[in-house]
Write a protein that holds these residues in place. Structure first.
Motif, PDB file in Angstrom:
ATOM      1  N   SER A 182       0.847  -1.185   0.000  1.00  0.00           N
ATOM      2  CA  SER A 182       0.000   0.000   0.000  1.00  0.00           C
ATOM      3  C   SER A 182       0.890   1.245   0.000  1.00  0.00           C
ATOM      4  N   GLN A 183       0.265   2.398  -0.290  1.00  0.00           N
ATOM      5  CA  GLN A 183       1.038   3.633  -0.443  1.00  0.00           C
ATOM      6  C   GLN A 183       0.305   4.816   0.179  1.00  0.00           C
ATOM      7  N   VAL A 184       1.085   5.802   0.591  1.00  0.00           N
ATOM      8  CA  VAL A 184       0.554   7.109   0.970  1.00  0.00           C
ATOM      9  C   VAL A 184       1.467   8.173   0.369  1.00  0.00           C
ATOM     10  N   VAL A 185       0.948   9.385   0.269  1.00  0.00           N
ATOM     11  CA  VAL A 185       1.693  10.473  -0.362  1.00  0.00           C
ATOM     12  C   VAL A 185       2.569  11.190   0.652  1.00  0.00           C
ATOM     13  N   LYS A 186       3.801  11.434   0.244  1.00  0.00           N
ATOM     14  CA  LYS A 186       4.733  12.247   1.041  1.00  0.00           C
ATOM     15  C   LYS A 186       4.834  13.619   0.375  1.00  0.00           C
ATOM     16  N   PRO A 187       4.627  14.701   1.114  1.00  0.00           N
ATOM     17  CA  PRO A 187       4.683  16.030   0.488  1.00  0.00           C
ATOM     18  C   PRO A 187       6.088  16.366   0.002  1.00  0.00           C
ATOM     19  N   VAL A 188       6.150  17.037  -1.140  1.00  0.00           N
ATOM     20  CA  VAL A 188       7.441  17.503  -1.647  1.00  0.00           C
ATOM     21  C   VAL A 188       7.938  18.681  -0.819  1.00  0.00           C
ATOM     22  N   GLY A 189       7.008  19.580  -0.444  1.00  0.00           N
ATOM     23  CA  GLY A 189       7.359  20.721   0.389  1.00  0.00           C
ATOM     24  C   GLY A 189       6.990  20.493   1.843  1.00  0.00           C
ATOM     25  N   SER A 190       6.653  21.583   2.516  1.00  0.00           N
ATOM     26  CA  SER A 190       6.324  21.493   3.942  1.00  0.00           C
ATOM     27  C   SER A 190       4.933  20.930   4.180  1.00  0.00           C
ATOM     28  N   LYS A 191       4.042  21.063   3.199  1.00  0.00           N
ATOM     29  CA  LYS A 191       2.695  20.516   3.317  1.00  0.00           C
ATOM     30  C   LYS A 191       2.181  20.112   1.941  1.00  0.00           C
ATOM     31  N   LEU A 192       1.111  19.336   1.917  1.00  0.00           N
ATOM     32  CA  LEU A 192       0.557  18.847   0.665  1.00  0.00           C
ATOM     33  C   LEU A 192      -0.105  19.979  -0.111  1.00  0.00           C
TER      34      LEU A 192
END
Length: 502
Positions: A182-192
């Protein structure tokens, strides 16, 4: 709504049945996902990461995000990590690999001692192909790997330290050929960003889908290429490598596929009789970055085209999925129909709004157009929020993005239809420098003999792969082929036996 439909109720019956089917289907999948259980790590596992796992990472990037991801892979103690890149990026990635190796060996002195005794050096090695092409990079890594299990990973995939043991657990069943996560999103910046939240919504729904299909019939529409594990004996099959690196859409040499590798691998598991499994749990849940801006739409378009191409093949050409995984097959059919059923809603609302301007005696409806539109929007918001409830339970702050999700759903329906009529577009779309396979076919064709593949090591020398693969017994490259091995004997042990004879 009863007031709205009081004049011509029969008009709404077909669309009501469609809505009933859609939500019944969702509830069924949700219940199956709740009942799903992942396979725990056994007390005495057959496969051990430090001896049996090679991680292959095809990439053309060389930045700090790669180094951060690499350390999470190494925390699971694989035997090797093979980075396959293009020649122009090799020096930069080699420098990164050297840095990661130095930090890795300082962090794990017992690993350093063992590898020094064996003369192996760092665990991260770098090899290259003349020009970027993901499938050919993966094929080069497959040929170079020497372990029983190969794990493919994206260069930005962040793993929990428990990832590898859980990926290996389903392989205790000798008929299991591939395992996903399974997967979840990791933000590229400080927040999504709003784009990343939309991606997170998609992944939350996908996690439910793959858990449900795994629980119901053992199938999975796609073992995501962001992280998936396979038996090496399957991938080293010359027939697989030939088909994998020469995958043509409609058998047209001009439409040679570079992306869609994970869909090809999943179809291969089904057509060759191998089982698959999805480990959906927090301990095996990877963090992955998505495009934080409008380029996310390009990603979605590429994925959508790959899904159309692969699922059409699975359902109408290969057809093994019908007998082995009927629920998964029906899921594919449902996705075929989804854009049409979704767009039926706004078409009906438009029809009602037009009718609302007429007098009731002339065939008009009771409610004014603003009432119809407001009722429709409220209904959409309520039902879409309900579908996103598992995600919103974890991240309630994302509820403000539900209206954007509703709008994206209709945009995506149009995009799916556009993708259906542009399946001949096989470009990557979001990465500059990624060439088509046809451009480099002659210079990067996979050699038939594994000892012809040279692996660029961190010492700057070329280490030729062992020639033991050519001496392996002629195993059938499907689930029945493992019956020729002793139930406790692995490919590694067969290799050791052959080396003793040399």
């Amino acid at each position: 709504m009863l007031y709205l439909t009081s004049d011509h109720f029969s008009v709404f019956v077909p669309l009501g049945l469609v809505g009933f089917y859609r939500y019944l289907w969702y509830i069924l999948r949700l219940l199956a996902a709740v009942a799903y259980r992942h396979i725990p790590v056994p007390d005495h596992p057959t496969y051990i990461a430090s001896e049996d796992v090679t991680i292959i990472v095809p990439t053309i990037d060389a930045d700090d995000n790669f180094a951060s991801a690499a350390h999470t892979w190494l925390a699971g103690h694989p035997k090797d990590v093979l980075i396959i890149t293009e020649t122009s990026v090799l020096p930069a990635l080699q420098a990164l690999a050297d840095k990661v190796n130095e930090e890795d060996l300082d962090k794990y002195p017992e690993v350093k001692k063992t590898r020094d005794e064996m003369g192996l050096g760092g665990r991260v090695k770098v090899a290259s192909v003349p020009k970027a092409n993901k499938r050919l990079q993966m094929a080069a890594g497959i040929e170079a790997a020497e372990t029983d299990i190969i794990v493919f990973a994206d260069d930005d995939a962040i793993w929990p330290p428990t990832m590898l043991p859980l990926l290996l657990a389903p392989f205790e069943d000798q008929k299991t050929g591939g395992v996903g996560t399974s997967q979840v999103v990791k933000p590229v910046g400080s927040k999504l960003t709003v784009w990343e939240v939309l991606a997170a919504f998609r992944l939350s729904i996908r996690n439910i889908e793959i858990a449900a299909s795994t629980h119901i019939d053992g199938g999975i529409p796609c073992l995501s290429g962001r992280t998936a594990a396979y038996r090496s004996v399957i991938l080293k099959d010359p027939e697989f490598l030939e088909g994998f690196t020469n995958d043509l859409w409609c058998n047209n040499p001009k439409w040679k596929l570079n992306s869609g590798d994970d869909k090809f691998l999943t179809r291969w598991m089904v057509s060759r009789g191998w089982n698959t499994y999805a480990q959906c749990c927090e301990e095996a849940q990877l963090l992955s970055t998505m495009k934080p801006d409008w380029r996310f739409l390009k990603q979605v378009l590429r994925w959508t085209r790959n899904t159309w191409r692969s699922d059409l093949r699975s359902i109408f050409v290969e057809r093994q999925v019908w007998g082995r995984h009927p629920f998964t097959a029906f899921t594919m059919i449902d996705k075929f129909l989804n854009p049409f059923t979704l767009l039926a809603g706004p078409c009906l609302v438009l029809y009602l709004c037009i009718k609302s301007f007429r007098e009731k005696d002339s065939g008009g409806y009771n409610l004014p157009s603003w009432n119809i539109i407001l009722s429709w929007f409220c209904w959409l918001t309520l039902t879409r929020t309900a579908k996103l409830a598992p995600h919103l339970w974890r991240r309630p702050q994302d509820i403000w993005y539900v209206p954007a999700w509703v709008a994206f759903g209709y945009f995506f329906a149009v995009m799916k239809l556009y993708a259906l009529f542009t399946l001949h577009e096989v470009g990557w779309g979001t990465r500059a420098g990624v060439g088509d396979a046809a451009d480099i076919e002659e210079t990067t064709r996979v050699d038939e003999k594994a000892d012809n593949v040279a692996l660029e090591t961190d010492k700057g020398t070329s280490q030729h792969c062992d020639a033991w693969r050519e001496e392996l017994p002629s195993l059938a490259y499907n689930s029945a082929g493992l019956e020729r091995l002793n139930s406790t004997q692995t490919i590694r042990e067969v290799k050791d036996d052959l080396l003793d004879k040399v």
